[in-house]
Design an enzyme around this catalytic site. Sequence first.
Site, PDB file in Angstrom:
ATOM      1  N   GLU A 174       0.823  -1.212   0.000  1.00  5.46           N
ATOM      2  CA  GLU A 174       0.000   0.000   0.000  1.00  5.46           C
ATOM      3  C   GLU A 174       0.856   1.261   0.000  1.00  5.46           C
ATOM      4  O   GLU A 174       0.464   2.280  -0.567  1.00  5.46           O
ATOM      5  CB  GLU A 174      -0.948   0.003   1.202  1.00  5.46           C
ATOM      6  CG  GLU A 174      -2.093  -1.004   1.098  1.00  5.46           C
ATOM      7  CD  GLU A 174      -1.713  -2.391   1.601  1.00  5.46           C
ATOM      8  OE1 GLU A 174      -0.543  -2.618   1.959  1.00  5.46           O
ATOM      9  OE2 GLU A 174      -2.613  -3.268   1.629  1.00  5.46           O
TER      10      GLU A 174
ATOM     11  N   PHE B  22     -11.933  -8.245  12.832  1.00  3.45           N
ATOM     12  CA  PHE B  22     -10.793  -8.530  11.968  1.00  3.45           C
ATOM     13  C   PHE B  22     -10.537  -7.373  10.990  1.00  3.45           C
ATOM     14  O   PHE B  22     -11.436  -6.916  10.312  1.00  3.45           O
ATOM     15  CB  PHE B  22     -11.053  -9.835  11.188  1.00  3.45           C
ATOM     16  CG  PHE B  22      -9.939 -10.198  10.245  1.00  3.45           C
ATOM     17  CD1 PHE B  22      -8.677 -10.531  10.732  1.00  3.45           C
ATOM     18  CD2 PHE B  22     -10.142 -10.205   8.873  1.00  3.45           C
ATOM     19  CE1 PHE B  22      -7.652 -10.860   9.861  1.00  3.45           C
ATOM     20  CE2 PHE B  22      -9.119 -10.536   7.999  1.00  3.45           C
ATOM     21  CZ  PHE B  22      -7.862 -10.863   8.499  1.00  3.45           C
ATOM     22  N   GLN B  23      -9.308  -6.958  10.951  1.00  4.79           N
ATOM     23  CA  GLN B  23      -8.848  -5.874  10.065  1.00  4.79           C
ATOM     24  C   GLN B  23      -9.632  -4.577  10.274  1.00  4.79           C
ATOM     25  O   GLN B  23      -9.860  -3.829   9.336  1.00  4.79           O
ATOM     26  CB  GLN B  23      -8.887  -6.309   8.594  1.00  4.79           C
ATOM     27  CG  GLN B  23      -7.850  -7.404   8.303  1.00  4.79           C
ATOM     28  CD  GLN B  23      -7.558  -7.599   6.826  1.00  4.79           C
ATOM     29  OE1 GLN B  23      -8.428  -7.415   5.988  1.00  4.79           O
ATOM     30  NE2 GLN B  23      -6.338  -7.993   6.505  1.00  4.79           N
TER      31      GLN B  23
ATOM     32  N   LYS C 212     -18.024  -1.737   4.391  1.00  2.00           N
ATOM     33  CA  LYS C 212     -18.420  -2.717   3.377  1.00  2.00           C
ATOM     34  C   LYS C 212     -19.936  -2.741   3.150  1.00  2.00           C
ATOM     35  O   LYS C 212     -20.390  -2.923   2.017  1.00  2.00           O
ATOM     36  CB  LYS C 212     -17.938  -4.105   3.824  1.00  2.00           C
ATOM     37  CG  LYS C 212     -17.831  -5.106   2.690  1.00  2.00           C
ATOM     38  CD  LYS C 212     -17.107  -6.364   3.164  1.00  2.00           C
ATOM     39  CE  LYS C 212     -16.899  -7.331   1.998  1.00  2.00           C
ATOM     40  NZ  LYS C 212     -16.154  -8.531   2.434  1.00  2.00           N
TER      41      LYS C 212
ATOM     42  N   MET D 266      23.079  10.172   4.896  1.00  2.00           N
ATOM     43  CA  MET D 266      22.861  11.474   5.527  1.00  2.00           C
ATOM     44  C   MET D 266      22.985  11.364   7.043  1.00  2.00           C
ATOM     45  O   MET D 266      23.538  12.251   7.696  1.00  2.00           O
ATOM     46  CB  MET D 266      21.486  12.030   5.131  1.00  2.00           C
ATOM     47  CG  MET D 266      21.281  13.477   5.516  1.00  2.00           C
ATOM     48  SD  MET D 266      22.492  14.563   4.748  1.00  2.00           S
ATOM     49  CE  MET D 266      21.609  15.097   3.291  1.00  2.00           C
TER      50      MET D 266
END
Lengths: 210, 580
Positions: B68, B130-131, B180, B490
Amino acid sequence: MSRRQDVQRRGLEGPRPEERTRPIGRRNSQGIRIDPEIEAEPKPRRTTISAYVKNEPGVLARVSGLFHRRQFNIESLTVGPTQNEGYSRITLVVEEPDPGIEQIRKQLNRLIPVVHVRELDSNPVARELVIVKVDGDEPDKVHAITEMYDGETLDAGPRTVTVQITGSENKIDDAIDAFKQFNIREIARTGQAALARGEEETARVEAKHT
Amino acid sequence: MSGEQAQAPRDTETEREPTAVTNGADAVVRALENAGVEHLFGVQGGAIMPVYDSLYRSDMRHITMAHEQGAVHAATAYGVVTGEPGVCMATSGPGAANLVTGIADANMDSNPLIALTGQVPTDVVGNDVFQETDAVGITSPVTKANVFADDPDSVGTDVGTAFALAKHGRQGSTLVDLPKNITNGETDRDPGAPTLPDTYEPPETADPDAVAAAAAALRQAEKPVILAGGGVIKADASEELRSFAIEHEIPVITTMPGTGAFPEDHELSLEIAGMHGTGYANMAITMTDCMLAIGTRFADRLTGGVETFAPDAEIIHIDIDPAEVSKNIEADHPLIGDAKAVLGQFADAMTGSPSTEAWLEQCDMWKQEYPMDYAAPEDAPVKPQYIVERFDEATDDDTIVTTGVGQHQMWAWQYWTWTQPRTWVSSHGLGTMGYGLPAAIGAKLAAPDRDVVCFDGDGSFLMTCQELSVAVRENLDITVVILNNKAIGMVRQWQDVFFDERHMASEYPWVPEFDALAEAFGARGFRIDTDDEVDDVIEEALAYDGPSVVDVYIDPDEKVYPMVPSGGDNGLFALTEDQL
């Protein structure tokens, strides 16, 4: 096109820092140009900011998140519906130097559901409320002090008396001081709610937002 | 494999009319189509599946990314190159969380981006199912606006509004969280064209009196400079800036996001200022008596310590976001509005030009005193700056350069000659390592006819190198150049100066063979160890029609200078380590 091809590469050169031309002036930590001779940090002041907002989920979370994230000093925050359905008024008491107050106003204005923000002038109509629960051993004395502060007794029993005081922030501070003699068990205090005084509008908004 | 993407409505056993909106997901897709979206970048997942199912019937092209984070950076870069909001999508929970870095990155740089995240059904939101994660809550501080869609009938307008907000006013990132049951919920409403909410009215032109006063101040200045920020590019005002600066003979400095807003090969260009800016730009920005700053937020990497930033200058600040004016540097002349519109007003209000002859001479003197250069003794390892210069030489002026974050980014910035807007695509405010490769993918899809070169560091490349699989699958002709010093360079450079050379966790005892890794992905891999190989490899890599990776073993001791330490005085920039 590259700048320098086929030339001898020697690395960075030039006058050292201490050999360079220097400016005369200076800014303070707010980025304001100042006379370096009289450098002084601006002093914080306490003021009331009023925001007229569209009721959308999360608007209060966004406002309080903003204060945390930008490290603005917030003393109190209240929110409640207005006479216009779908719109609320958020009243904030903040303590910041002038540039900070200006930033608060601008940052609040950036939030999409915020319709109007302003700082109320030094003398708004402002009230807050406190509920104080004290020991009930001396109900008459508690009653007398409640009367002195134009308060109201909400609940009285053999062991506790609970009263309500409404007024300015200072008045409430004083009242709480006065009730300390009875052993304050608990306090619940609202933040300040405020409107601009007289004819002045707290929020000047277009008709579509009323 | 890209042929597997749905490019046209397909016959399926469903009885749906392919173009009709039947549910919330269709409305989401229709809103994007109505907004003119052509590409989306994302990763599938449970809660976002209804939206993907609607995409199946859409002509919009979806690019499946490896991660993602890749999707959000690709979409951001796509937005930078096209000027239209890039679109990324992900599922709930980890999908949304993985977008957060890129959402913050885009918002910090005011880049137009819209993120669509799946969410668990509303009847179980709050149950830690979930999720499930609170995407709106997590992204509130790092978006311009975000919304939890709660009605199939309005979810399409929510997306349209998010699109409009990302694009108009000060651009930024927006997010729509899509439960959903809302995307599966029935609706037949076409959301129409994107519209701004009625509480949001971005300013257009500035107060004419304020413009007149500012123009008078600039006209009287003896040592004026123009500081062009990213806002100039976002407002497509580069042409206006160019003619204004040339007409009034005022030197121009660009900020990092403003890179390309003014051509660096023009004699009025002082190039870039700030922490790793040119010596001449930092001298001018320090000694100026009047600064016309356009579309910049005076970020700390530009200003150094505000106490010593342009301390003698009257500041004219043009910005579309009033909150940026006098936030870091007080503006004597705040001009709130769109950069293009206000520059037009400003040009009209100028009754004459300032006398800048002596000042231009002074600026030229600084250019001669502090030329940008790097030491390259014979037999020394390959210098990264040389690689940047040779690629610049070998490519057209409209080539798009993307970068990760760190030393390689600074060398690319310093040693490429920027002449066009929207050619420098980098992570500025947030400083997101790993931005370069996914950004190159987004940039190439946005501008398929232009060369895209990604300068990356070995550290940055390792953060998102899996996106190479996408570049190969989509056969994108991009060239990734890894300036490999086997270090988080850096950080190591700072450790040398500020931590007594204690190189804690900044050096890699081992790095992969990036050329072999590229080949394993199906890309072309090249490696450069000596100067002699440089031109041939560049030619071959650019000629290859597909993604290639050039692993350049650069001088590990090379540093980025000039340098103004964090919070330091721009005028006291260090040319070498011992001047810090």
